[in-house]
Design an enzyme around this catalytic site. Structure first.
Site, PDB file in Angstrom:
ATOM      1  N   HIS A 119     -23.762  53.665   3.946  1.00 14.30           N
ATOM      2  CA  HIS A 119     -23.328  52.667   4.935  1.00 14.30           C
ATOM      3  C   HIS A 119     -21.796  52.661   4.992  1.00 14.30           C
ATOM      4  O   HIS A 119     -21.132  52.903   3.989  1.00 14.30           O
ATOM      5  CB  HIS A 119     -23.852  51.275   4.550  1.00 14.30           C
ATOM      6  CG  HIS A 119     -23.627  50.268   5.624  1.00 14.30           C
ATOM      7  ND1 HIS A 119     -22.463  49.546   5.719  1.00 14.30           N
ATOM      8  CD2 HIS A 119     -24.400  49.885   6.671  1.00 14.30           C
ATOM      9  CE1 HIS A 119     -22.537  48.749   6.782  1.00 14.30           C
ATOM     10  NE2 HIS A 119     -23.705  48.944   7.377  1.00 14.30           N
ATOM     11  N   GLU A 217     -23.595  54.482  13.375  1.00 16.46           N
ATOM     12  CA  GLU A 217     -22.923  53.195  13.537  1.00 16.46           C
ATOM     13  C   GLU A 217     -21.433  53.429  13.794  1.00 16.46           C
ATOM     14  O   GLU A 217     -20.688  53.777  12.864  1.00 16.46           O
ATOM     15  CB  GLU A 217     -23.054  52.356  12.266  1.00 16.46           C
ATOM     16  CG  GLU A 217     -24.456  51.908  11.961  1.00 16.46           C
ATOM     17  CD  GLU A 217     -24.457  50.662  11.078  1.00 16.46           C
ATOM     18  OE1 GLU A 217     -24.942  49.638  11.540  1.00 16.46           O
ATOM     19  OE2 GLU A 217     -23.958  50.732   9.946  1.00 16.46           O
ATOM     20  N   GLY A 223     -20.290  44.005  13.486  1.00 19.02           N
ATOM     21  CA  GLY A 223     -19.932  42.640  13.106  1.00 19.02           C
ATOM     22  C   GLY A 223     -19.449  41.778  14.259  1.00 19.02           C
ATOM     23  O   GLY A 223     -19.368  42.217  15.406  1.00 19.02           O
TER      24      GLY A 223
HETATM   25  O1  LIG Z   1     -23.630  47.219   9.702  1.00 14.89           O
HETATM   26  C1  LIG Z   1     -24.585  47.008  10.405  1.00 14.89           C
HETATM   27  C2  LIG Z   1     -25.926  47.265   9.935  1.00 14.89           C
HETATM   28  O2  LIG Z   1     -25.894  47.951   8.744  1.00 14.89           O
HETATM   29  C3  LIG Z   1     -24.480  46.473  11.761  1.00 14.89           C
HETATM   30  O3  LIG Z   1     -23.988  45.206  11.647  1.00 14.89           O
HETATM   31  P1  LIG Z   1     -24.101  44.189  12.876  1.00 14.89           P
HETATM   32  O4  LIG Z   1     -25.515  44.281  13.388  1.00 14.89           O
HETATM   33  O5  LIG Z   1     -23.792  42.855  12.245  1.00 14.89           O
HETATM   34  O6  LIG Z   1     -23.077  44.632  13.865  1.00 14.89           O
END
Ligand SMILES: O=C(CO)COP(=O)(O)O
Length: 309
Positions: A119, A217, A223
């Site tokens: 992550h 991501e 966030g």
């Molecule tokens: O880091 C995330 C999932 O691992 C994504 O975060 P958000 O859904 O809060 O943007």
């Protein structure tokens, strides 16, 4: 099939302590989350498996709470951990001298069936330690490559131990940086291509035995207060990730999107040709931000509609 992953980060910490949890007890909170997820029917969708990645301390109460849910209501639910250590416990090898680390075998022993590996928050932590150790070394590409080598060892340990793996890749705002959309895309391809090549090295041997999913991501979209890319921009990158996986594995791996995935965009994102699911953390990004199981259910409903489930 639509794969939904949820990363509950450190959402068990109460608002009173600066976190996002409305409940004082982490144990009670995770038991309620599991109960509500089951009550929303999210464990009954055979075509939409849902995996929750939890901090280690919450795995045992979560597995316990899940075992109390009727079997037909938890068929498609799985509990996983948020990462594993690069070394592991082995018969005839290290018996468990790993204070403060999370060996994959220990995670399996407490009931995890999956692990999220690499992550961006973990990649950032590792990069910070490396940079500090090297006394202010600023070669971001070299540090990122070293991080990916560590992530690769973790992915291999998880797979060897029998855990399914979600491996995360993504670019920072600096890596995307400025320039024309074509220039940005070229840099994103270089960044993600390197992350995939190094982080996934040797994992093809486990295909067929374990599930291996790639999570894309864009770090700048994760966030509260962030704007996720438009669906077409996501498709551009995930199409590249899929193509790169085909080149590495001889087959396309499933690719899920994370970073500001919410009720408003879940349908359009899930409808994209190279998207096979989503990675959710917060479900509410404004007001009392946090993770709300009933809002996850709405996001999943939208995603299922988009994917035609
Ligand atoms: O880091 C995330 C999932 O691992 C994504 O975060 P958000 O859904 O809060 O943007």
């Amino acid at each position: 099939m639509l794969d939904i992953f949820v990363n509950l980060k450190r959402f068990e910490v109460s608002r009173a302590l600066g976190g996002v949890c409305g409940e004082g007890s982490p144990k009670v909170w995770i038991e309620n989350v599991i109960g509500q997820i089951a009550a929303c029917g999210l464990g009954k969708n055979a075509d939409t498996p849902l995996t929750l990645f939890l901090p280690e301390a919450l795995v045992i109460p979560a597995v316990d709470a899940l075992s109390r849910v009727p079997a037909e209501e938890r068929r498609s639910l799985a509990i996983g951990c948020q990462g594993v250590h690069r070394e592991d416990i082995r018969k005839g090898g290290n018996f468990g001298a790993f204070s403060s680390s999370r060996p994959a075998t220990a995670m399996k022993a407490i009931g995890c069936t999956a692990a999220m590996i690499g992550h961006s928050e973990e990649r950032r932590e590792k990069a910070g330690v490396i940079a500090a150790h090297l006394g202010g070394q600023t070669d971001a590409a070299a540090i990122s490559e070293t991080v990916s080598r560590l992530i690769n060892q973790e992915a291999l340990r998880a797979l060897e131990t029998g855990l399914d793996v979600l491996i995360c890749v993504g670019e920072t705002a600096e890596e995307r940086s400025t320039g024309t959309p074509e220039e940005q895309m070229r840099r994103v391809e270089v960044t993600l291509g390197r992350q995939m090549e190094t982080s996934l090295a040797g994992t093809a041997a486990f295909l067929g035995e374990r599930r291996l999913v790639i999570g894309y991501e864009p770090i700048w979209a994760i966030g509260p207060g962030k704007t996720p890319p438009a669906p077409e921009a996501i498709e551009q990158v995930t199409a590249f990730v899929k193509k790169a996986s085909k080149a590495m594995f001889g087959q396309e791996l499933p690719v899920v999107y994370g970073g500001g995935l919410k009720e408003e965009n879940a349908r359009a994102i899930a409808a994209l040709p190279s998207i096979d699911g989503g990675l959710v953390a917060l479900t509410r990004f404004t007001g009392e931000i946090g993770f709300y199981p009933e809002e996850l259910a709405t996001i999943i409903d939208q995603a299922r509609a988009g994917a035609g489930c």
